[in-house]
Design a protein around this motif. Structure first.
Motif, PDB file in Angstrom:
ATOM      1  N   UNK A  90      -2.498  14.164  -3.266  1.00 43.01           N
ATOM      2  CA  UNK A  90      -3.506  13.976  -2.202  1.00 43.01           C
ATOM      3  C   UNK A  90      -4.275  12.607  -2.142  1.00 43.01           C
ATOM      4  N   UNK A  91      -4.565  12.607  -3.334  1.00 43.13           N
ATOM      5  CA  UNK A  91      -5.376  11.097  -3.731  1.00 43.13           C
ATOM      6  C   UNK A  91      -4.547  10.027  -3.308  1.00 43.13           C
ATOM      7  N   UNK A  92      -3.172   9.928  -3.473  1.00 40.05           N
ATOM      8  CA  UNK A  92      -2.567   8.790  -3.124  1.00 40.05           C
ATOM      9  C   UNK A  92      -2.378   8.719  -1.715  1.00 40.05           C
ATOM     10  N   UNK A  93      -2.575   9.542  -0.700  1.00 38.28           N
ATOM     11  CA  UNK A  93      -2.458   9.524   0.490  1.00 38.28           C
ATOM     12  C   UNK A  93      -3.409   8.516   1.255  1.00 38.28           C
ATOM     13  N   UNK A  94      -4.549   8.305   0.408  1.00 32.51           N
ATOM     14  CA  UNK A  94      -5.631   7.633   0.916  1.00 32.51           C
ATOM     15  C   UNK A  94      -5.091   5.972   1.120  1.00 32.51           C
ATOM     16  N   UNK A  95      -4.071   5.637   0.551  1.00 33.27           N
ATOM     17  CA  UNK A  95      -3.678   4.220   0.514  1.00 33.27           C
ATOM     18  C   UNK A  95      -2.829   4.070   1.663  1.00 33.27           C
ATOM     19  N   UNK A  96      -1.977   5.165   1.916  1.00 32.50           N
ATOM     20  CA  UNK A  96      -0.734   4.977   2.967  1.00 32.50           C
ATOM     21  C   UNK A  96      -1.079   4.588   4.297  1.00 32.50           C
ATOM     22  N   UNK A  97      -0.488   3.534   4.777  1.00 32.31           N
ATOM     23  CA  UNK A  97      -0.826   3.199   6.318  1.00 32.31           C
ATOM     24  C   UNK A  97       0.301   3.711   7.212  1.00 32.31           C
ATOM     25  N   UNK A  98       0.926   5.033   6.893  1.00 30.44           N
ATOM     26  CA  UNK A  98       2.011   5.434   7.606  1.00 30.44           C
ATOM     27  C   UNK A  98       1.658   6.102   9.116  1.00 30.44           C
ATOM     28  N   UNK A 101      -5.074   9.334   8.797  1.00 31.93           N
ATOM     29  CA  UNK A 101      -3.805   9.199   8.359  1.00 31.93           C
ATOM     30  C   UNK A 101      -3.417   9.981   7.013  1.00 31.93           C
ATOM     31  N   UNK A 102      -4.539  10.561   6.337  1.00 29.19           N
ATOM     32  CA  UNK A 102      -4.212  11.158   5.119  1.00 29.19           C
ATOM     33  C   UNK A 102      -3.224  12.441   5.459  1.00 29.19           C
ATOM     34  N   UNK A 103      -3.693  13.118   6.455  1.00 27.97           N
ATOM     35  CA  UNK A 103      -2.704  14.477   6.628  1.00 27.97           C
ATOM     36  C   UNK A 103      -1.515  13.819   7.137  1.00 27.97           C
ATOM     37  N   UNK A 104      -1.175  12.842   7.744  1.00 27.56           N
ATOM     38  CA  UNK A 104       0.258  12.258   7.833  1.00 27.56           C
ATOM     39  C   UNK A 104       0.710  11.897   6.870  1.00 27.56           C
ATOM     40  N   UNK A 105       0.198  11.260   6.043  1.00 24.54           N
ATOM     41  CA  UNK A 105       0.852  10.505   4.873  1.00 24.54           C
ATOM     42  C   UNK A 105       1.122  11.829   3.930  1.00 24.54           C
ATOM     43  N   UNK A 106       0.228  12.842   3.675  1.00 24.82           N
ATOM     44  CA  UNK A 106       0.373  14.068   2.852  1.00 24.82           C
ATOM     45  C   UNK A 106       1.623  14.595   3.338  1.00 24.82           C
ATOM     46  N   UNK A 107       1.993  14.786   4.614  1.00 27.94           N
ATOM     47  CA  UNK A 107       3.151  15.519   5.061  1.00 27.94           C
ATOM     48  C   UNK A 107       4.456  14.707   4.760  1.00 27.94           C
ATOM     49  N   UNK A 140      -9.701   9.155  19.349  1.00 26.61           N
ATOM     50  CA  UNK A 140     -10.985   9.357  19.549  1.00 26.61           C
ATOM     51  C   UNK A 140     -12.150   8.731  18.730  1.00 26.61           C
ATOM     52  N   UNK A 141     -11.284   7.789  17.883  1.00 29.50           N
ATOM     53  CA  UNK A 141     -12.212   6.613  17.103  1.00 29.50           C
ATOM     54  C   UNK A 141     -12.238   6.963  15.737  1.00 29.50           C
ATOM     55  N   UNK A 142     -11.620   8.098  15.221  1.00 27.58           N
ATOM     56  CA  UNK A 142     -11.624   8.379  13.732  1.00 27.58           C
ATOM     57  C   UNK A 142     -10.930   7.176  12.837  1.00 27.58           C
ATOM     58  N   UNK A 143     -11.714   7.441  11.879  1.00 30.15           N
ATOM     59  CA  UNK A 143     -10.942   5.934  10.903  1.00 30.15           C
ATOM     60  C   UNK A 143      -9.530   6.220  10.752  1.00 30.15           C
ATOM     61  N   UNK A 144      -8.656   5.110  10.638  1.00 30.87           N
ATOM     62  CA  UNK A 144      -7.021   5.305  10.425  1.00 30.87           C
ATOM     63  C   UNK A 144      -7.065   6.021   9.039  1.00 30.87           C
ATOM     64  N   UNK A 145      -8.003   5.621   8.010  1.00 27.10           N
ATOM     65  CA  UNK A 145      -7.667   6.176   6.522  1.00 27.10           C
ATOM     66  C   UNK A 145      -7.950   7.887   6.759  1.00 27.10           C
ATOM     67  N   UNK A 146      -9.096   8.169   7.380  1.00 25.32           N
ATOM     68  CA  UNK A 146      -9.264   9.777   7.574  1.00 25.32           C
ATOM     69  C   UNK A 146      -8.112  10.353   8.427  1.00 25.32           C
ATOM     70  N   UNK A 150       0.792  -1.171  -0.059  1.00 23.31           N
ATOM     71  CA  UNK A 150      -0.059   0.068   0.049  1.00 23.31           C
ATOM     72  C   UNK A 150       0.964   1.096   0.035  1.00 23.31           C
ATOM     73  N   UNK A 151       1.918   1.243   0.940  1.00 16.79           N
ATOM     74  CA  UNK A 151       2.766   2.490   0.880  1.00 16.79           C
ATOM     75  C   UNK A 151       3.559   2.703  -0.504  1.00 16.79           C
TER      76      UNK A 151
END
Length: 324
Positions: free
Chosen positions: A135-143, A234-240, A226-232, A114-115
């Motif tokens: 940005x779209x690519x970041x939806x896949x990354x489990x960083x 993680x997008x900011x983390x992966x984008x950075x 707080x229970x937010x999805x890992x995908x959601x 995925x990464x």
């Protein structure tokens, strides 16, 4: 609302019942094992688990605590109890945190794939100068997983697991770097490549990027906790972190002279994200339940914070020198 099912041997059920004083519960007996069921608001879960654990001897295999979330509960008694309930800050039980990060210290083919795919898609976006693709690519990354796992394990005083999370993070980013360099080399043999604006913007070592990473790490971990999805979350983390890593592999082939500045940007992002994540778990009061474990965890947390602060200051200084 949470449902807690307590399985306890006959010789210990009285202590558990004493711990549940003033709470509504049901009790049944199957052989020599009592099953006690109690419902509690989410905000009270961590405190109630603490009381039950202190009364329950978990050295016996028959004794256990099971927590679940019912779809709904119809009870006039529970409705009256909820009306009397005093709102307070919700705290995620440490057992739930450990369960949620269990797989982050393990490197598997799925994470690597995925990464790597996210890195290749980000590479195409960078070469096409298209931020939407990046940005779209970041939806896949489990960083976010290894970063979140590292900070939680540090806060719980589990250095071996925290180091394994760092190893997973390093392996994922190294894979992105190598794959980006190979892909750039192969593409450049067929098509002439130039540095686009999206690439050039990630060649400037700006201290603002590092400070931004701190905020992203803090916000992402807070949301994830707080229970937010890992995908959601993680997008900011992966984008950075993914695009700068891709750029580092790219400039290794196209413009090696910019390798140091791009690598410095990646290092600053990593340290900033971890620093923000450590601040988040500290404010969330993530810690073990036992007093002895708390003392050990505090030592590891202090050492980690001192090291991260040193690296953070060093990278900010180096970034400032290059930026000027």
């Amino acid at each position: 609302m949470k449902k807690i099912a307590i399985h306890v041997r006959e010789d210990g059920h009285k202590r558990v019942i004493e711990a549940l004083e003033d709470l509504y519960y049901t009790i049944s007996l199957a052989g020599e094992i009592y099953e006690i069921t109690v419902f509690t608001p989410d905000e009270n879960l961590d405190d109630l688990i603490e009381k039950i654990r202190s009364a329950l001897d978990l050295r016996y295999n028959d004794n256990m605590i099971e927590v679940s979330t019912p779809d709904f509960v119809i009870s006039s008694l529970l409705e009256r109890a909820e009306k009397k309930h005093v709102e307070k800050e919700e705290k995620t039980p440490v057992e739930k945190l450990l369960d949620s990060i269990r797989g982050y210290a393990e490197l598997d083919l799925e994470k690597l794939a995925l990464t790597s795919i996210a890195g290749l898609i980000a590479l195409s976006g960078l070469l096409l100068d298209n931020p939407v693709i990046i940005i779209g690519a970041m939806l896949l990354s489990p960083i976010i997983g290894p970063i979140y796992g590292f900070t939680v394990y540090v806060a719980l005083g589990m250095p071996r697991e925290s180091l394994r999370c760092l190893g997973v993070l390093a392996a994922l980013l190294l894979g992105v770097f190598i794959l980006s360099a190979i892909a750039t080399f192969l593409i450049s043999t067929v098509i002439p490549l130039a540095l686009t604006d999206e690439i050039a913007s990630r060649l400037v070592a700006n201290p603002i990027y590092t400070l931004m990473a701190v905020l992203l790490g803090f916000a992402a971990v807070l949301a994830f906790n707080r229970g937010t999805s890992e995908v959601i979350a993680g997008v900011a983390i992966a984008a950075a972190i993914i695009p700068p890593t891709v750029v580092t592999g790219l400039v290794l082939v196209l413009e090696p002279v910019s390798l140091i500045s791009s690598a410095l940007l990646v290092a600053g992002q990593i340290v900033g994200l971890i620093a923000g994540a450590l601040v988040a778990v500290t404010l969330l009061k993530v810690e073990p339940r036992e007093a002895r474990d708390k003392a050990i965890a505090k030592r590891y947390l202090i050492r980690s914070v001192v090291l991260i602060v040193f690296l953070f200051a060093l990278l900010l200084w180096l970034t400032w020198l290059m930026w000027r």
